[in-house]
Design a protein around this motif. Structure first.
Motif, mmCIF file in Angstrom:
data_model
loop_
_atom_site.group_PDB
_atom_site.id
_atom_site.type_symbol
_atom_site.label_atom_id
_atom_site.label_comp_id
_atom_site.label_asym_id
_atom_site.label_seq_id
_atom_site.Cartn_x
_atom_site.Cartn_y
_atom_site.Cartn_z
ATOM 1 N N PRO A 116 76.878 86.236 -12.075
ATOM 2 C CA PRO A 116 76.312 86.583 -10.761
ATOM 3 C C PRO A 116 75.000 87.338 -10.874
ATOM 4 O O PRO A 116 74.073 87.098 -10.101
ATOM 5 C CB PRO A 116 77.401 87.458 -10.129
ATOM 6 C CG PRO A 116 78.239 87.931 -11.253
ATOM 7 C CD PRO A 116 78.191 86.869 -12.294
ATOM 8 N N VAL A 117 74.924 88.202 -11.880
ATOM 9 C CA VAL A 117 73.687 88.980 -12.015
ATOM 10 C C VAL A 117 72.523 88.060 -12.322
ATOM 11 O O VAL A 117 71.455 88.137 -11.721
ATOM 12 C CB VAL A 117 73.834 90.044 -13.120
ATOM 13 C CG1 VAL A 117 72.558 90.843 -13.242
ATOM 14 C CG2 VAL A 117 75.011 90.949 -12.834
ATOM 15 N N VAL A 175 71.659 85.982 -9.245
ATOM 16 C CA VAL A 175 70.892 86.791 -8.286
ATOM 17 C C VAL A 175 69.473 86.973 -8.784
ATOM 18 O O VAL A 175 68.499 86.802 -8.044
ATOM 19 C CB VAL A 175 71.573 88.162 -8.070
ATOM 20 C CG1 VAL A 175 70.648 89.087 -7.285
ATOM 21 C CG2 VAL A 175 72.872 87.994 -7.327
ATOM 22 N N ALA A 176 69.350 87.283 -10.079
ATOM 23 C CA ALA A 176 68.021 87.503 -10.650
ATOM 24 C C ALA A 176 67.173 86.243 -10.527
ATOM 25 O O ALA A 176 65.996 86.307 -10.165
ATOM 26 C CB ALA A 176 68.151 87.916 -12.118
ATOM 27 N N VAL A 198 85.897 99.256 -5.103
ATOM 28 C CA VAL A 198 85.148 98.344 -5.972
ATOM 29 C C VAL A 198 85.982 97.953 -7.184
ATOM 30 O O VAL A 198 86.047 96.780 -7.565
ATOM 31 C CB VAL A 198 83.825 98.995 -6.423
ATOM 32 C CG1 VAL A 198 83.253 98.268 -7.611
ATOM 33 C CG2 VAL A 198 82.828 99.005 -5.298
ATOM 34 N N LEU A 199 86.621 98.932 -7.803
ATOM 35 C CA LEU A 199 87.400 98.631 -9.005
ATOM 36 C C LEU A 199 88.587 97.739 -8.683
ATOM 37 O O LEU A 199 88.891 96.819 -9.447
ATOM 38 C CB LEU A 199 87.875 99.927 -9.667
ATOM 39 C CG LEU A 199 86.786 100.662 -10.448
ATOM 40 C CD1 LEU A 199 87.309 101.971 -10.985
ATOM 41 C CD2 LEU A 199 86.277 99.808 -11.585
ATOM 42 N N ARG A 229 60.398 85.570 -5.360
ATOM 43 C CA ARG A 229 59.168 86.305 -5.616
ATOM 44 C C ARG A 229 58.016 85.345 -5.921
ATOM 45 O O ARG A 229 56.895 85.514 -5.467
ATOM 46 C CB ARG A 229 59.382 87.232 -6.803
ATOM 47 C CG ARG A 229 58.607 88.506 -6.692
ATOM 48 C CD ARG A 229 59.245 89.573 -7.536
ATOM 49 N NE ARG A 229 60.245 88.979 -8.430
ATOM 50 C CZ ARG A 229 60.309 89.215 -9.737
ATOM 51 N NH1 ARG A 229 59.468 90.011 -10.291
ATOM 52 N NH2 ARG A 229 61.231 88.655 -10.485
ATOM 53 N N GLU A 256 80.579 90.337 -2.935
ATOM 54 C CA GLU A 256 79.850 90.542 -4.184
ATOM 55 C C GLU A 256 80.734 90.194 -5.388
ATOM 56 O O GLU A 256 80.287 89.570 -6.341
ATOM 57 C CB GLU A 256 79.431 92.014 -4.260
ATOM 58 C CG GLU A 256 78.555 92.356 -5.424
ATOM 59 C CD GLU A 256 77.100 92.133 -5.121
ATOM 60 O OE1 GLU A 256 76.727 92.205 -3.941
ATOM 61 O OE2 GLU A 256 76.351 91.872 -6.067
ATOM 62 N N GLU A 315 66.154 85.749 -6.947
ATOM 63 C CA GLU A 315 65.122 86.720 -6.588
ATOM 64 C C GLU A 315 63.789 86.355 -7.221
ATOM 65 O O GLU A 315 62.735 86.469 -6.597
ATOM 66 C CB GLU A 315 65.547 88.128 -7.009
ATOM 67 C CG GLU A 315 66.700 88.692 -6.202
ATOM 68 C CD GLU A 315 66.374 88.798 -4.724
ATOM 69 O OE1 GLU A 315 65.181 88.891 -4.383
ATOM 70 O OE2 GLU A 315 67.307 88.771 -3.920
ATOM 71 N N TYR A 366 89.058 94.261 -10.454
ATOM 72 C CA TYR A 366 90.258 93.889 -11.216
ATOM 73 C C TYR A 366 90.847 92.589 -10.691
ATOM 74 O O TYR A 366 91.283 91.731 -11.464
ATOM 75 C CB TYR A 366 91.302 95.006 -11.136
ATOM 76 C CG TYR A 366 90.911 96.266 -11.892
ATOM 77 C CD1 TYR A 366 90.068 96.207 -13.003
ATOM 78 C CD2 TYR A 366 91.387 97.513 -11.514
ATOM 79 C CE1 TYR A 366 89.707 97.336 -13.689
ATOM 80 C CE2 TYR A 366 91.036 98.659 -12.200
ATOM 81 C CZ TYR A 366 90.192 98.573 -13.282
ATOM 82 O OH TYR A 366 89.838 99.690 -13.965
ATOM 83 N N SER A 416 79.047 94.298 0.388
ATOM 84 C CA SER A 416 78.709 94.952 -0.893
ATOM 85 C C SER A 416 79.865 94.960 -1.871
ATOM 86 O O SER A 416 79.648 95.167 -3.045
ATOM 87 C CB SER A 416 78.284 96.395 -0.706
ATOM 88 O OG SER A 416 77.653 96.582 0.473
#
Lengths: 186, 309, 75
Positions: B279-280, B283-284, B258-259, B291, B92, B287, B263, B88
């Motif tokens: 990345p978003v 991933v979208a 995470v930060l 679907r 990620e 996905e 960084y 995660s």
């Protein structure tokens, strides 16, 4: 007094003490070194090993499954082959049996015909013989009988035999005419 | 001496005399008791920090030394945490290839910050080991060093500074404003915000939980009759705040980790080349395609069912 | 009663300052959370990723509120 301490304390919160910094640094370095040099490599090694093992097992299982499937297919193929062979053999046997039966039947028929033929021939020859002996005997008997009846001996043998012959021929003709329809029991 | 406090404790001072023993800021600035005067002086919070460090080192060394391929209960728990951080946080943000190198750092950060924070919920300690500003500051400075090192190693100092101070796609006059802000950002603001976030959360947690329980104590033992019932309310509040603090402990450790990872990612070149671009979005997209396939399969199944019946 | 004295303005002005400083970040965090929930409802598949992004956003906004908290201590 009160407020001076208060101000002092509140601001002090955000100014680190030297000894605090030193201990914090020591602690962080200890933690980083312990994790980087011992804990993480060990854990990673174990986890990698496990992953490898699981993967190996999965591969093995897949292989075993494939082998089992191959064996099953082979077995089924063989079974199907055997069944086909068996049915072929059964068909062949049936055909052969019918051939044999046919052969036997024809042979039997032929034999039967031959036997009947032979019997017929034997009967015919015996009949012939019987007729022959009968002709001979009946001629003599009739001559004797006729001589006794007439009381006289026929002078010439030639006339005697020609007369008997014609008599027998006549009898034979009659006999043949009746034998054609009745096919005698003699 | 209780009312030496400032800030939130301040107004209470006026109630004076018979008031409850509210927690004060001076309690989290304890005087050193060991090696006083030397640079290695130890006060109670540093003692708590040392004890929890010893605990972490011993615990994790034992778990690591006894780690087996078939894990026990404790080992599975530790592996769960490590796997969570790996997937995660590290993978990620940094991707699998580059992330592996920073696993040690991020795991150390998450585990030690969480366990340091967690001390505030342990009776007898009651203060998080991160409740002096020095500890969060040291963590933050180390993460500053880490992301500078990551940037310099992958890009070289000048490329790194150029990328950070003069981001592409901005009209040049803006740089006059942007460059100093960015410089401040990568040198001061990032470590400062990391420090403040962790430290102040712990201080606030300490004060809130202490407030609830000291009020409960006061209502139960120093008040007469009907007032004692109010103590039940504050006790409940204290319990809820304790649970909330456990959540905050984990969350702060998570955010710090995470930060730090983010960084480090920001100072490296070609972000998320691995997954190709944003990345978003990637991933979208994945996905969405998954679907779509799922819908198609479902449609085929439905058709098959319809044909069968 | 301590509560009554607390309500009087004679207390620490810095606390009021902190209260005001918490307003903006409070609204901001609410917006971040609501948007994150909306997006998760729209695309549940990226929920995990959105959660991380939401926490990151909240962490950045939180600092502003915490600065108010810090300033309440430093007079």
């Amino acid at each position: 007094m009160h407020t001076v301490i208060a101000e002092d304390v509140g601001t002090q919160l955000f100014f680190p003490k030297d000894y605090d910094l030193i201990w914090s640094t020591v602690v962080l370095i200890i933690l980083l070194v312990v994790f980087a040099k011992f804990v993480m490599p060990r854990l990673n090694k174990v986890m990698d090993e496990r992953a490898k093992k699981i993967q190996g097992q999965i591969a093995e299982a897949t292989k075993a499954k494939q082998e089992a499937e191959a064996a099953k297919k082979k077995y089924q193929d063989r079974l199907a082959q055997a069944q086909a062979e068996a049915s072929k053999i059964r068909d062949d046997a049936r055909i052969e049996a019918s051939h044999i039966l046919e052969d036997a039947r024809t042979r039997a028929q032929v034999e039967a015909a031959a036997i009947t033929d032979n019997a017929q021939k034997a009967i015919d020859s015996q009949k012939q013989q019987a007729m022959q002996s009968l002709k001979k005997d009946v001629g003599a008997l009739a001559t004797t009988l006729a001589g006794k009846i007439i009381g006289t001996q026929l002078a010439s043998g030639t006339a005697q035999s020609s007369m008997i012959d014609s008599l027998i021929e006549e009898m034979e003709k009659e006999n043949a005419a009746s034998g054609q329809s009745g096919n005698g029991s003699h | 001496m209780v009312f030496d406090s400032v800030g939130l404790g301040g107004p209470v001072a006026l109630a004076a005399a018979s008031g409850p023993d509210f927690p004060t800021v001076s309690e989290i600035l304890p005087k050193p008791g060991l090696f006083v005067g030397t640079p290695f002086a130890i006060n109670s919070i540093i003692l708590i920090r040392l004890i929890s460090t010893v605990f972490i080192v011993v615990f994790f060394c034992i778990v690591a030394a006894r780690a087996k391929i078939i894990p026990g209960r404790v080992q599975s728990m530790v592996e769960l945490v490590v796997d969570f951080i790996r997937h995660s946080i590290v993978y990620e943000f940094l991707g699998e290839e580059r992330g592996e190198k920073y696993m040690n750092l991020i795991v150390t950060y998450f585990v030690s910050i969480f366990l340091f924070n967690f001390c505030e919920n342990i009776p007898g300690m009651n203060v998080a080991a991160t409740t002096t500003i020095a500890m969060p500051l040291v963590f933050a400075v180390w993460s500053l060093i880490s992301y500078w090192a990551a940037g310099i190693r992958t890009k070289g100092l000048w490329r790194f500074l150029k990328d950070e101070l003069f981001p592409a796609g901005v009209p040049w006059p803006i740089y006059i404003l942007l460059a100093p802000i960015n410089l401040l950002e990568i040198t001061v603001i990032r470590p400062f915000s990391l420090t403040i976030r962790l430290f102040v959360n712990m201080v606030a947690g300490y004060l809130l939980v202490g407030l609830c329980f000291s009020a409960t104590q006061w209502f139960f033992f120093d008040c007469a009759g009907g007032m004692k019932i109010i103590g039940l309310g504050t006790l409940l509040g204290g319990l809820i705040m304790t649970v909330f603090e456990i959540l905050i402990d984990a969350l702060q450790a998570f955010i710090f980790a995470v930060l730090t990872a983010a960084y480090i990612m920001l100072s490296m070149p070609e972000r998320n080349e691995v997954s190709g671009g944003d990345p978003v979005k990637a991933v979208a997209a994945i996905e969405a395609s998954r679907r779509a396939v799922g819908n198609a399969v479902r449609a085929v199944k439905a058709t098959a069912d319809a044909m069968r019946s | 009663m301590g509560i009554l004295t607390l309500a009087a303005v004679s207390g620490n002005v810095a606390v009021i300052g902190y209260g005001i400083a918490a307003l903006g970040p409070g609204i901001g965090m609410g917006m971040i959370a609501s948007k994150a929930i909306e997006s998760t409802a729209r695309q549940p598949e990226v929920g995990g990723r959105l959660m991380v992004l939401m926490l990151l956003g909240i962490a950045f906004v939180e600092v502003l509120a915490l600065l108010g908290f810090v300033l309440a201590f430093i007079k």
